[in-house]
Write an enzyme that holds these catalytic residues in place. Structure first.
Site, short mmCIF file in Angstrom:
data_model
loop_
_atom_site.label_atom_id
_atom_site.label_comp_id
_atom_site.label_asym_id
_atom_site.label_seq_id
_atom_site.Cartn_x
_atom_site.Cartn_y
_atom_site.Cartn_z
N VAL A 64 2.84 3.73 -3.73
CA VAL A 64 1.73 4.64 -3.70
C VAL A 64 2.25 6.03 -3.16
O VAL A 64 2.04 7.11 -3.92
CB VAL A 64 0.61 4.21 -3.24
CG1 VAL A 64 -0.62 5.30 -2.79
CG2 VAL A 64 0.04 2.97 -3.72
N ASP A 65 2.86 5.93 -2.24
CA ASP A 65 3.06 7.32 -1.39
C ASP A 65 4.05 8.52 -1.95
O ASP A 65 3.48 9.48 -2.23
CB ASP A 65 3.79 7.00 -0.16
CG ASP A 65 3.13 6.16 0.78
OD1 ASP A 65 1.82 6.00 0.62
OD2 ASP A 65 3.59 5.51 1.84
N HIS A 118 0.80 -1.22 0.03
CA HIS A 118 -0.08 -0.04 -0.07
C HIS A 118 0.82 1.25 -0.12
O HIS A 118 0.44 2.48 -0.28
CB HIS A 118 -0.86 0.05 1.33
CG HIS A 118 -1.82 1.13 1.24
ND1 HIS A 118 -1.66 2.19 1.41
CD2 HIS A 118 -3.34 1.07 1.32
CE1 HIS A 118 -2.82 2.94 1.40
NE2 HIS A 118 -3.71 2.22 1.57
N CYS A 119 2.27 1.15 0.42
CA CYS A 119 3.03 2.30 0.64
C CYS A 119 3.81 2.48 -0.26
O CYS A 119 3.80 3.82 -1.03
CB CYS A 119 3.58 2.10 1.86
SG CYS A 119 2.46 1.94 3.46
N ILE A 120 5.03 1.77 -0.73
CA ILE A 120 6.04 2.35 -1.46
C ILE A 120 5.64 2.57 -2.97
O ILE A 120 6.17 3.47 -3.42
CB ILE A 120 7.31 1.14 -1.55
CG1 ILE A 120 7.62 0.88 0.12
CG2 ILE A 120 8.56 1.55 -2.21
CD1 ILE A 120 8.24 2.22 0.59
#
Ligand SMILES: NC(=O)c1ccc[n+]([C@@H]2O[C@H](COP(=O)([O-])OP(=O)(O)OC[C@H]3O[C@@H](n4cnc5c(N)ncnc54)[C@H](O)[C@@H]3O)[C@@H](O)[C@H]2O)c1
Length: 419
Positions: free
Chosen positions: A262-263, A258-260
């Site tokens: 997307v952020d 969910h993070c790398i």
């Protein structure tokens, strides 16, 4: 009696936070728009590896309740928003943060505190959440505390959790920061304050962009090191013996979760609005996005050397989750590799004890048991997500050809190839 805190959004981030708070003696009521999620949690089904069903049972016994009825959380005096911040068409999608802010505004009272934990672009707390809280509650900015505190949780990490990972806090005012620090000190060994929510929002994006860019650096190196007949994993391990000025990152079949992936796009979107382009992020994205394709072409070459066409091959993809130890398949490069293999005509099978089934386009694939017979049946194994329960010795002793994208197999052999 201590007033309850309300955790808004009980997923990978919210549930472990709620668990830590309850264990520290802080009464918690969870609020999740998904009524089925609330029901599952109240029924003792966690769905998240970091909080076992047994642990959830203990939390419920200590008074944790989850609801999707807003009125049930009106008694809370602190609201922590942990809702998703995905991308839609490559752009930040703040629908959940906005929805959660509107919901909190309806029950917000003077003196309460709201903390946003969702990862987002700098300025969100002040420019998006604050106006919604004011408009929905009829209060003024001075009537309640507002802060941002990024969640740094690393699901499945047995070493670092909420307690021993320092928490960064940025308050809209010094008194908001002080209140948020006191709140987190219940569960974190160290709380670090920054000047305002913007610095806290940016700190999280710096951390994840740093990872994203460095992974892209080694991924790009992996492609040409192969041509140079250099084992980059060896190179990185050697470089990592330097005690200063170097931090190891390893290549792989792509970036997931969910993070790398997307952020950094949240940050580059914000930077674009200033009229700049964030070139590092764009380049890193381009390189990391190519890795599933590179993995498939590397496998095609290896099969070709063995006289087998990829289009007529049976490939066992080991692991579907985006990283070991969890079931989360969001943006998983392993799934992307499976898609691409199928498009090339290969028959794909996968064992993953964390992911019992997987939707690939219109088809549902079911996880296979990893047996010597299955390993002998397939033409190749691609090791994508090395969960701890995978018996690598069984894999290497029975598979004809292994493409190990994570350097999980340490013993060298003629049938095991690195990315
Ligand atoms: N998963 C991670 O490893 C991780 C790590 C650090 C930060 N984050 C960030 O934390 C945030 C949450 O991520 P997550 O992985 O926990 O998401 P998740 O999808 O696991 O859980 C989010 C929960 O919020 C609920 N929800 C959605 N909209 C809501 C609303 N309007 N009101 C109440 N509940 C709502 C959903 O039903 C879901 O149960 C994201 O911004 C993410 O980038 C995630």
């Amino acid at each position: 009696m201590t007033a309850p805190a309300c955790v808004v959004g009980l997923g990978y981030v919210g549930l472990p936070l709620a668990a830590a708070l309850v264990s520290a003696g802080q009464p918690v009521v969870g609020y999740d728009v998904d009524a089925r999620r609330a029901e599952a949690l109240n029924g003792g089904r966690s769905g998240i590896e970091d909080v076992s069903d047994a642990e959830l049972g203990g939390l419920l016994a200590k008074g944790l309740r989850v609801t999707s009825v807003l009125e049930d959380v009106a008694e809370a005096t602190t609201y922590v928003i942990c809702v998703p911040t995905p991308l839609r068409d490559g752009m930040p999608d703040l629908t959940a943060v906005e929805g959660a802010s509107r919901a909190v505004a309806e029950v917000l009272a003077a003196g309460d505190m709201v903390i946003l934990e969702s990862t987002t672009y700098p300025g969100t707390t002040e420019e998006v959440v604050l106006p919604l809280l004011i408009a929905g509650s009829g209060l003024t900015a001075e009537d309640f505390h507002l802060a941002y505190s990024p969640e740094r949780i690393d699901p499945g990490n047995p070493t670092y959790g909420i307690k021993n990972t320092p928490k960064v806090v940025g308050g809209m005012t010094p008194s908001a920061a002080k209140a948020a620090v006191a709140f987190y000190e219940q569960v974190c060994d160290r709380v670090v304050t920054v000047h305002s929510p913007r610095e806290a929002e940016m700190a999280k994006l710096l951390e994840n962009t740093f990872r994203h860019v460095n992974i892209a650096l080694v991924n790009e190196m992996a492609v040409f090191c192969r041509q140079l007949d250099i084992d980059l994993f060896d190179v990185i391990d050697a470089a990592a013996t330097k005690p200063f000025g170097f931090m190891p990152f390893y290549p792989g079949p792509g970036v997931g979760g969910h993070c790398i992936p997307v952020d950094p796009s949240y940050l580059s979107w914000r930077v674009k609005k200033l009229g700049f382009s964030f070139r590092f992020v764009e380049l890193a994205q381009e390189i990391n996005d190519q890795m599933p394709t590179y993995t498939v072409s590397r496998l095609a070459d290896l099969l070709n050397d063995a006289g087998i066409a990829l289009s007529r091959s049976r490939v066992l993809c080991l692991g579907a989750a985006y990283k070991p130890g969890i079931s989360d398949c969001r943006e998983s490069p392993a799934v992307e590799v499976m898609h691409k293999l199928r498009h090339k005509g290969a028959t794909v099978l996968y064992p993953d004890s964390f992911v019992p089934e997987l939707r690939l386009e219109t088809e549902i694939l079911r996880s296979q048991e990893l047996t010597p017979e299955l390993l002998q049946l397939v033409d190749a194994v691609v090791l994508l997500t090395p969960h701890k329960d995978i018996d690598l010795e069984t894999v290497t002793s029975h598979a004809k050809l292994v493409l190990d994208t994570r350097a999980a197999v340490t013993e060298r052999s003629a049938s095991v190839h690195r990315l």
